[in-house]
Design an enzyme around this catalytic site. Structure first.
Site, PDB file in Angstrom:
ATOM      1  N   GLU A 126      -2.822   8.590  24.854  1.00 54.67           N
ATOM      2  CA  GLU A 126      -3.386   8.020  23.620  1.00 54.67           C
ATOM      3  C   GLU A 126      -2.294   7.519  22.675  1.00 54.67           C
ATOM      4  OE1 GLU A 126      -6.172  10.817  21.950  1.00 54.67           O
ATOM      5  OE2 GLU A 126      -7.577  10.551  23.612  1.00 54.67           O
ATOM      6  N   ASN A 159     -17.379  11.393  12.137  1.00 52.99           N
ATOM      7  CA  ASN A 159     -16.779  12.711  11.900  1.00 52.99           C
ATOM      8  C   ASN A 159     -15.329  12.627  11.418  1.00 52.99           C
ATOM      9  OD1 ASN A 159     -15.667  11.996  14.323  1.00 52.99           O
ATOM     10  ND2 ASN A 159     -16.242  13.862  15.424  1.00 52.99           N
ATOM     11  N   ARG A 198      -6.275  20.000  16.281  1.00 54.40           N
ATOM     12  CA  ARG A 198      -7.698  20.245  16.533  1.00 54.40           C
ATOM     13  C   ARG A 198      -8.241  21.360  15.643  1.00 54.40           C
ATOM     14  NH1 ARG A 198      -9.795  17.466  20.559  1.00 54.40           N
ATOM     15  NH2 ARG A 198     -11.366  18.978  21.176  1.00 54.40           N
ATOM     16  N   TYR A 231     -12.121   4.740  24.388  1.00 52.52           N
ATOM     17  CA  TYR A 231     -13.143   5.772  24.645  1.00 52.52           C
ATOM     18  C   TYR A 231     -13.777   5.625  26.033  1.00 52.52           C
ATOM     19  CZ  TYR A 231     -13.177   7.735  19.915  1.00 52.52           C
ATOM     20  OH  TYR A 231     -12.847   8.405  18.754  1.00 52.52           O
ATOM     21  N   ARG A 268     -13.313  18.125   9.147  1.00 49.93           N
ATOM     22  CA  ARG A 268     -14.681  17.694   9.448  1.00 49.93           C
ATOM     23  C   ARG A 268     -15.709  18.437   8.610  1.00 49.93           C
ATOM     24  NH1 ARG A 268     -13.275  17.223  15.820  1.00 49.93           N
ATOM     25  NH2 ARG A 268     -13.060  14.966  15.961  1.00 49.93           N
ATOM     26  N   LYS A 308     -10.958   7.845  10.921  1.00 54.12           N
ATOM     27  CA  LYS A 308     -12.014   6.918  11.347  1.00 54.12           C
ATOM     28  C   LYS A 308     -12.591   6.098  10.176  1.00 54.12           C
ATOM     29  CE  LYS A 308     -13.413   9.742  15.318  1.00 54.12           C
ATOM     30  NZ  LYS A 308     -14.565  10.279  16.082  1.00 54.12           N
ATOM     31  N   HIS A 337     -10.258  11.701  14.775  1.00 54.90           N
ATOM     32  CA  HIS A 337     -10.153  11.973  16.210  1.00 54.90           C
ATOM     33  C   HIS A 337      -8.792  12.611  16.455  1.00 54.90           C
ATOM     34  CE1 HIS A 337      -9.976  11.390  20.561  1.00 54.90           C
ATOM     35  NE2 HIS A 337      -8.744  10.977  20.353  1.00 54.90           N
ATOM     36  N   THR A 352     -16.060  19.165  16.660  1.00 48.97           N
ATOM     37  CA  THR A 352     -16.528  17.765  16.710  1.00 48.97           C
ATOM     38  C   THR A 352     -17.770  17.565  15.847  1.00 48.97           C
ATOM     39  OG1 THR A 352     -15.711  17.654  18.981  1.00 48.97           O
ATOM     40  CG2 THR A 352     -17.242  15.924  18.292  1.00 48.97           C
ATOM     41  N   PHE A 405     -24.007   8.164  23.873  1.00 45.60           N
ATOM     42  CA  PHE A 405     -23.534   7.764  22.546  1.00 45.60           C
ATOM     43  C   PHE A 405     -22.421   6.714  22.585  1.00 45.60           C
ATOM     44  CE2 PHE A 405     -21.293  11.730  23.762  1.00 45.60           C
ATOM     45  CZ  PHE A 405     -19.952  11.321  23.648  1.00 45.60           C
TER      46      PHE A 405
HETATM   47  P1  CMP Z   1     -14.001  12.171  19.004  1.00 44.35           P
HETATM   48  O1  CMP Z   1     -13.145  13.371  18.886  1.00 44.35           O
HETATM   49  O2  CMP Z   1     -13.452  10.893  18.475  1.00 44.35           O
HETATM   50  O3  CMP Z   1     -14.388  11.949  20.550  1.00 44.35           O
HETATM   51  C1  CMP Z   1     -15.550  11.245  20.935  1.00 44.35           C
HETATM   52  C2  CMP Z   1     -16.475  10.972  19.783  1.00 44.35           C
HETATM   53  O4  CMP Z   1     -17.796  10.655  20.121  1.00 44.35           O
HETATM   54  C3  CMP Z   1     -16.593  12.217  18.939  1.00 44.35           C
HETATM   55  O5  CMP Z   1     -15.388  12.464  18.258  1.00 44.35           O
HETATM   56  C4  CMP Z   1     -17.786  11.854  18.062  1.00 44.35           C
HETATM   57  O6  CMP Z   1     -17.413  11.095  16.937  1.00 44.35           O
HETATM   58  C5  CMP Z   1     -18.607  10.936  18.979  1.00 44.35           C
HETATM   59  N1  CMP Z   1     -19.877  11.511  19.407  1.00 44.35           N
HETATM   60  C6  CMP Z   1     -21.084  11.008  19.114  1.00 44.35           C
HETATM   61  N2  CMP Z   1     -22.036  11.741  19.669  1.00 44.35           N
HETATM   62  C7  CMP Z   1     -21.449  12.743  20.342  1.00 44.35           C
HETATM   63  C8  CMP Z   1     -21.933  13.827  21.137  1.00 44.35           C
HETATM   64  N3  CMP Z   1     -23.231  14.038  21.343  1.00 44.35           N
HETATM   65  N4  CMP Z   1     -21.028  14.664  21.672  1.00 44.35           N
HETATM   66  C9  CMP Z   1     -19.697  14.464  21.462  1.00 44.35           C
HETATM   67  N5  CMP Z   1     -19.182  13.440  20.724  1.00 44.35           N
HETATM   68  C10 CMP Z   1     -20.056  12.591  20.176  1.00 44.35           C
END
Ligand code: CMP
Length: 140
Positions: A128, A114, A87, A51, A104, A11, A117, A93, A59
């Protein structure tokens, strides 16, 4: 064991801090192989579509704006149980909940920024991967 493919995104927070190599090293050291890769600038339209599953979450707009705030590296990773393995190597996350040694835990700035992805299931990995790559761009 079956070979799987999964989509990985490095990212904007990580590309901005020159962490591409360090992140790929963790993925490779964990047994995953990069079989396709490109550095791109997402458009707002692409980020929104990618997304879309989160479109009703509070968010969503911030996430889309963050994902277009700088270049990303999109890549296809291949290996045994690649979806789950990726993962595990990424960590939770929320970086505050990620285990030591994960990407992370070591690199993420926040829940939003973070660093990486990864697809969350084999079915989503197929969707994807095809979002970013044509079949002939993937070379095992
Ligand atoms: P990612 O795995 O890319 O999938 C969705 C993204 O939303 C997640 O990582 C985070 O970067 C972002 N995000 C921001 N806020 C939240 C939240 N409250 N819960 C989950 N994902 C979030």
């Amino acid at each position: 064991m079956t070979q799987e493919r999964t989509l990985s995104i490095i990212k904007p927070d990580a590309t901005r801090r020159n962490l591409i190599g360090k992140i790929i090293t963790k993925l490779e050291d964990g047994g995953l192989k990069v079989v396709a890769q490109k550095k791109i600038q997402l458009t707002q339209e692409m980020a929104k579509e990618f997304y879309e599953v989160h479109k009703d979450r509070p968010f969503y707009n911030d996430l889309v704006n963050f994902m277009i705030s700088g270049p990303v590296v999109v890549q296809v990773l291949e290996g045994e149980n690649a979806v789950l393995k990726n993962r595990e190597i990424m960590g939770a996350t929320n970086p505050d909940e990620a285990k030591p040694g994960t990407i992370r835990k070591e690199f993420a700035e926040s829940l939003e920024a973070n660093s990486v992805h990864g697809s969350d299931s084999i079915d989503n990995a197929k969707i994807e991967v095809s979002f970013f790559f044509d079949d002939e761009e993937i070379v095992g």
